[in-house]
Every structure is written in C-alpha cells, then in structure tokens.
Enzyme design. Structure first.
Site, PDB file in Angstrom:
ATOM      1  N   SER A 250       1.087  -0.703   0.250  1.00 21.43           N
ATOM      2  CA  SER A 250       0.184  -0.032  -0.286  1.00 21.43           C
ATOM      3  C   SER A 250       0.938   1.872  -0.071  1.00 21.43           C
ATOM      4  CB  SER A 250      -0.576   0.029   1.591  1.00 21.43           C
ATOM      5  OG  SER A 250      -1.517   1.434   1.382  1.00 21.43           O
TER       6      SER A 250
ATOM      7  N   TYR B 163      -1.757  -1.093  10.474  1.00 17.89           N
ATOM      8  CA  TYR B 163      -1.678  -1.099   8.793  1.00 17.89           C
ATOM      9  C   TYR B 163      -0.692  -0.623   8.456  1.00 17.89           C
ATOM     10  CZ  TYR B 163      -4.535  -1.073   4.926  1.00 17.89           C
ATOM     11  OH  TYR B 163      -4.074  -1.245   2.782  1.00 17.89           O
TER      12      TYR B 163
END
Length: 311
Positions: A190, A203
């Site tokens: 990401s 995350y």
C-alpha cells in the site's frame, strides 16, 4: 558493493553450474511481437481472490493465458468494518475464468493458517501441473484507532496483512523452485507501506513489513530467477475504502461523513486529480510483473498511487 556469501548468492548458474554472472540457459525468454497471451501455459496463485482487486487480478491474468489457483477466506473477520467475500463470490470468480477457457482451482482458506495454505497449494499444483506466479493480495483495513487503543485489531491486521503474505509465499516457493523456470511473486502492500497514516499503526506497520519481506525474498530467490516485487496502491475503489470507518478515518472532524466528503479529502491526498484508482489499474501492473517483460525487475516497490507519495 560488498557481496556476502557469493557462492550462495549465485556466482554459478543454478541449472548448469557455470561460474558466470548470468547464464543464458536460466534466463526467461521474451518473444518480441508475440501474438499469444503473455502468460500462456503458466499457473498463477492469487489470494483474496473472490472480490474486488482479487477478482480483477484473477481475470486479468486469465485473459492473458494463465490458469488460476484462487483462494479466499470467504467469511467474516472479527473487527473488519465492511462485508467480506462469500463462497458465492468465489464461485463467481471461477465462472469468470471458465468463461475465458482457462482452468481454475478454488479453495476456501485463511491466509493465517499455514497448514491450510500449504495443503491448498500442494493439491492445486498437483492438479494443474506447475506454479509460476504468486499474487499475495489478501488483506484487510480497519477498525481504526490510535496506537494505544488498537487492542485486538493489531494482532488481526498483522496476522492477515503480513503473516498471511509470508504464509502465501512460503507455501508457493517450493513449487516455483521445483519448476526450475523462474517465476514472479508480487506482494500487495500500500502507500501505507511507504509512508505513515494517522490512526492506522497496525496497517502501516504490516504494510511496511510487506515491503521488507519483499526485499528479503527478492535477494534469497534471485539465484533461481524468481523475481519478488511489491505493489503499493493508493486508495482503490473497493469496499475496503468505501465504508463508514474509512470515511471517518479521513474525515475525523465530521460526525457522519459521506462518500462525497471522503472523496474530497481523498482527492487531496493524490498529486493527480483523482480521489482513487480502480482495481484494473493494479491488475495491469500485476500482469506486467507476472510476465517475462519484467524478467529483470526484482526487489522493487512499485507505486500505483496517482502521485500520492509525492505529497
């Protein structure tokens, strides 16, 4: 450049033993101007394959000739603030591949379960005959909180988004090595694997870990011509971002933010004037990394981010 363990890291070809920097008997071939699919005759293993990006990846690789091993948890995950895929979704992915006249093996499995992942891959490779490509795509996002209040979500997020990626690669690597044809492993990270975001320490940590894992695997597997890269998308227009928890993360000052509120804020995070990219944008990069057109690209963290990392 200091080279540690040169004998281990490939001063000789792993096929013929010649002590040369590159032995051409081991290099994947590229046929310029070829009219057939880039992945004809190859088999790709994709996790998180039932919905959204996963299904897009499956279809894109199948369109270019790959047979598919498709895995998804097909059920809820505690704390995830949006609907997860179902077995019906995975069956729909299967039908899409079969409509392209490609073979596909599907399985319900949790990437956190190393034993299950190994069993699925072993059985599927026995049926399809080989393994060449891996897309470690499965992942979750949320719930969101500052680091001191993450509680149980830390373990779940890291277990799926990092340990699950490792389990995926670990289950696949012996089969790619056994083929002795090289291969490609693409790990989905990401922009959060390249920069931090507030209230998402779990995350961010997991996605940064994916990039580190990619670098380590790329070095280990280079002598076998198995390339390992990571893909770093900005927001992708899927249920993972189109939910109230994500909207609140990006619009903390609003009591009940809407998709339109989120869109305006998300637009400001990218240098290009788009609020998010589409699944196919990520799938097209995966196809390039899976094909022999990228035969000497390894250890790269590739953004699909509309310039998010420029800001």
């Amino acid at each position: 450049m200091l080279r540690l363990g040169a004998a281990e890291y490939g001063n000789s070809c792993h096929k013929c033993g010649r002590r040369v920097s590159v032995c051409r008997s081991s290099v994947p071939n590229v046929e310029t101007g070829a009219q057939h699919g880039k992945l004809d005759g190859k088999v790709a293993f994709i996790t998180g394959a039932a919905p959204s990006q996963g299904r897009s990846h499956v279809i894109r690789l199948a369109e270019d000739g790959a047979d598919i091993i498709a895995v998804d948890v097909c059920g809820p995950v505690d704390g995830v603030p949006y609907d997860m895929a179902t077995m019906a979704d995975l069956e729909e992915t299967k039908r899409a591949v079969e409509a392209l006249n490609r073979r596909i093996v599907i399985a319900k499995a949790d990437v956190r379960d190393m034993e299950a992942m190994t069993s699925v891959v072993d059985d599927a490779v026995a049926e399809l005959g080989r393994l060449d490509i891996v897309s470690a795509n499965a992942g979750i996002a949320g719930p969101f909180a500052n680091a001191e209040n993450l509680s149980g979500s830390w373990q779940t997020t890291v277990d799926i988004n990092l340990n699950g990626v490792y389990n995926t690669a670990r289950a696949a690597i012996p089969h790619i090595k056994a083929g002795d044809r090289g291969g490609s492993i693409a790990l989905t990270s990401s922009t959060a694997g390249l920069k931090p975001y507030l209230n998402a320490a779990d995350y961010v940590a997991a996605k940064h870990g994916v990039r580190g894992l990619m670098k380590a695997l790329a070095l280990e597997l280079a002598p076998h011509f198995i390339r390992v890269n990571s893909i770093h998308p900005t927001q992708v227009d899927t249920p993972m971002i189109q939910n109230s928890a994500m909207w609140k993360l990006f619009c903390p000052d609003l009591e009940s933010p809407t998709k339109a509120d989120f869109e305006a804020v998300s637009l400001a995070t990218n240098a290009m004037p788009v609020p998010w990219v589409e699944s196919i944008d990520v799938s097209n990069v995966l196809l390039f990394l899976a094909s022999d057109e990228s035969r000497f690209i390894t250890g790269a963290a590739i953004p699909v981010d509309a310039g998010c990392n420029l800001l």
